[in-house]
Design an enzyme around this catalytic site. Structure first.
Site, short mmCIF file in Angstrom:
data_model
loop_
_atom_site.label_atom_id
_atom_site.label_comp_id
_atom_site.label_asym_id
_atom_site.label_seq_id
_atom_site.Cartn_x
_atom_site.Cartn_y
_atom_site.Cartn_z
CG ASP A 67 -0.37 -0.59 2.46
OD1 ASP A 67 0.86 -0.60 2.58
OD2 ASP A 67 -1.12 -1.03 3.35
CG ASN A 136 -9.13 -1.54 12.07
OD1 ASN A 136 -8.17 -2.20 11.67
ND2 ASN A 136 -9.62 -0.51 11.43
CG HIS A 138 -6.15 -2.29 8.88
ND1 HIS A 138 -6.20 -0.96 9.23
CD2 HIS A 138 -4.84 -2.63 9.02
CE1 HIS A 138 -5.00 -0.54 9.56
NE2 HIS A 138 -4.15 -1.54 9.44
CD GLU A 143 -8.91 0.82 7.70
OE1 GLU A 143 -8.95 -0.08 8.57
OE2 GLU A 143 -8.22 1.85 7.82
C1 F6R Z 1 1.31 -1.52 6.21
C2 F6R Z 1 -0.01 -2.13 6.28
C3 F6R Z 1 -0.82 -2.11 7.54
C4 F6R Z 1 -0.05 -2.47 8.78
C5 F6R Z 1 -0.94 -2.46 10.01
C6 F6R Z 1 -0.16 -2.71 11.29
O1 F6R Z 1 1.87 -1.67 4.93
O2 F6R Z 1 -0.44 -2.62 5.30
O3 F6R Z 1 -1.90 -3.00 7.39
O4 F6R Z 1 0.54 -3.73 8.62
O5 F6R Z 1 -1.59 -1.24 10.12
O6 F6R Z 1 0.69 -1.65 11.51
P1 F6R Z 1 1.81 -1.66 12.64
O7 F6R Z 1 2.79 -2.73 12.25
O8 F6R Z 1 2.42 -0.30 12.58
O9 F6R Z 1 1.11 -1.96 13.92
#
Ligand code: F6R
Length: 241
Positions: A67, A136, A138, A143
Site C-alpha cells: 500500500d 481493528n 485490517h 478496513e
Molecule cells: C502496512 C499495512 C498495515 C499495517 C498495520 C499494522 O503496509 O499494510 O496494514 O501492517 O496497520 O501496523 P503496525 O505494524 O504499525 O502496527
C-alpha cells in the site's frame, strides 16, 4: 494456520526473518510481498544483517508492497516508498528497479491500480506475502466493511487507523485520509502468507483473525481460508488465544 508464539518482539523479528530467508534461499528469483508499519522494522533489520553477512542475496529478488498513502511522494518521509528505502532497500543489494510500491501521486488512480495488479500478475504473483494487522483487524488498508474489494483500489482510512498511524506524523491532521491498497484477492493469491503482530494492543484482532467467524468486518479473518499462513506473534499479542 500455523501459529508461532515468541517471547518478545526481538525473537518475533528473528523468526519472521528466518521464514522470509527460507523463501529467498530456495528461490533466488522470489517475489516478496512486503509491508510497512512498526511490526516489520525488526525483521527488516535482521534481513539487512543476513544480507551483509552474505547469508542471503537480494540481487535477483523482486518486491511488491501492499500500500501507499495518496498524496505523498516517494521522497516524503512518511510515504511507504520512503519507509521501504530507509528501512530495507537502501541497506541491501537489491536492484530498486525490482521494488514496486503503488504510486500515491498517480494522476489516474484507476489506471495505477489496474497496472499494479497487472504487474503482480506478470510477475506470477507473490511467493510470500508479509502482513501486519491493524488493531481493528485490517490487513494492508482493507478496513472492516460490509464488502471488501479483490483488486488494488483507492480506499478511505478509518478513524482508528488514522489515530494509530498518527504516531508516525507530527500531528494527526497530517495523516492522509486515503490510500492505495492491494485488495483481498491480491493478498489471498500469494503462495504463502506470514502475519506478524506484537503487543497487547493486537491481542483482540489476533484472536478474531485466528478463532473468529470469517467476516468482512474483520478482514484478517479471511486468512483462515488460505492454505499456507504462518502467524508469528509475541506472548502479549497471543494473550487471548
Ligand atoms: C502496512 C499495512 C498495515 C499495517 C498495520 C499494522 O503496509 O499494510 O496494514 O501492517 O496497520 O501496523 P503496525 O505494524 O504499525 O502496527
Amino acid at each position: 494456520m500455523k501459529i508461532i508464539i515468541t517471547k518478545n518482539y526481538e525473537e518475533l523479528s528473528k523468526v519472521a526473518a528466518n521464514e522470509m530467508a527460507e523463501t529467498i534461499k530456495s528461490n533466488p528469483k522470489a517475489i516478496l510481498g512486503l509491508a510497512t508499519g512498526g511490526s516489520p522494522i525488526g525483521m527488516y533489520k535482521e534481513l539487512i544483517r543476513m544480507n551483509k553477512e552474505g547469508e542471503i542475496d537480494f540481487s535477483t529478488i523482486t518486491t511488491v508492497n501492499l500500500d501507499e498513502y495518496i498524496g505523498l511522494s516517494g521522497e516524503h518521509t512518511q510515504s511507504y516508498r520512503y519507509f521501504m528505502n530507509d528501512n530495507l532497500f537502501n541497506h541491501i543489494n537489491i536492484d530498486k528497479k525490482n521494488t514496486y510500491v503503488p504510486n500515491g501521486l498517480a494522476e489516474n488512480i484507476e489506471e495505477e491500480c489496474k497496472n499494479y495488479d497487472a504487474k503482480i500478475a506478470d510477475l506470477g504473483g507473490t511467493d510470500v506475502q508479509l502482513l501486519g494487522i491493524g488493531n481493528n483487524g485490517h490487513i494492508a488498508f482493507n478496513e472492516p466493511d460490509q464488502e471488501l474489494v479483490a483488486g488494488t483500489h483507492l480506499t478511505g482510512l478509518t478513524e482508528d487507523t488514522i489515530k494509530a498511524n498518527a504516531r508516525f506524523f507530527d500531528s494527526i491532521d497530517e495523516v492522509p485520509k486515503t490510500a492505495l491498497t492491494m485488495g483481498l484477492g491480491g493478498i489471498m493469491k500469494s503462495k504463502k502468507i506470514i502475519v506478524i503482530a506484537s503487543g497487547e494492543g493486537k491481542a483482540e484482532a489476533v484472536k478474531a483473525m485466528v478463532n473468529g467467524k470469517i467476516s468482512t468486518n474483520m478482514p484478517a479473518s479471511m486468512l483462515q481460508m488460505h492454505r499456507d499462513v504462518v502467524v508469528i506473534i509475541d506472548e502479549a499479542a497471543a494473550k487471548l488465544l
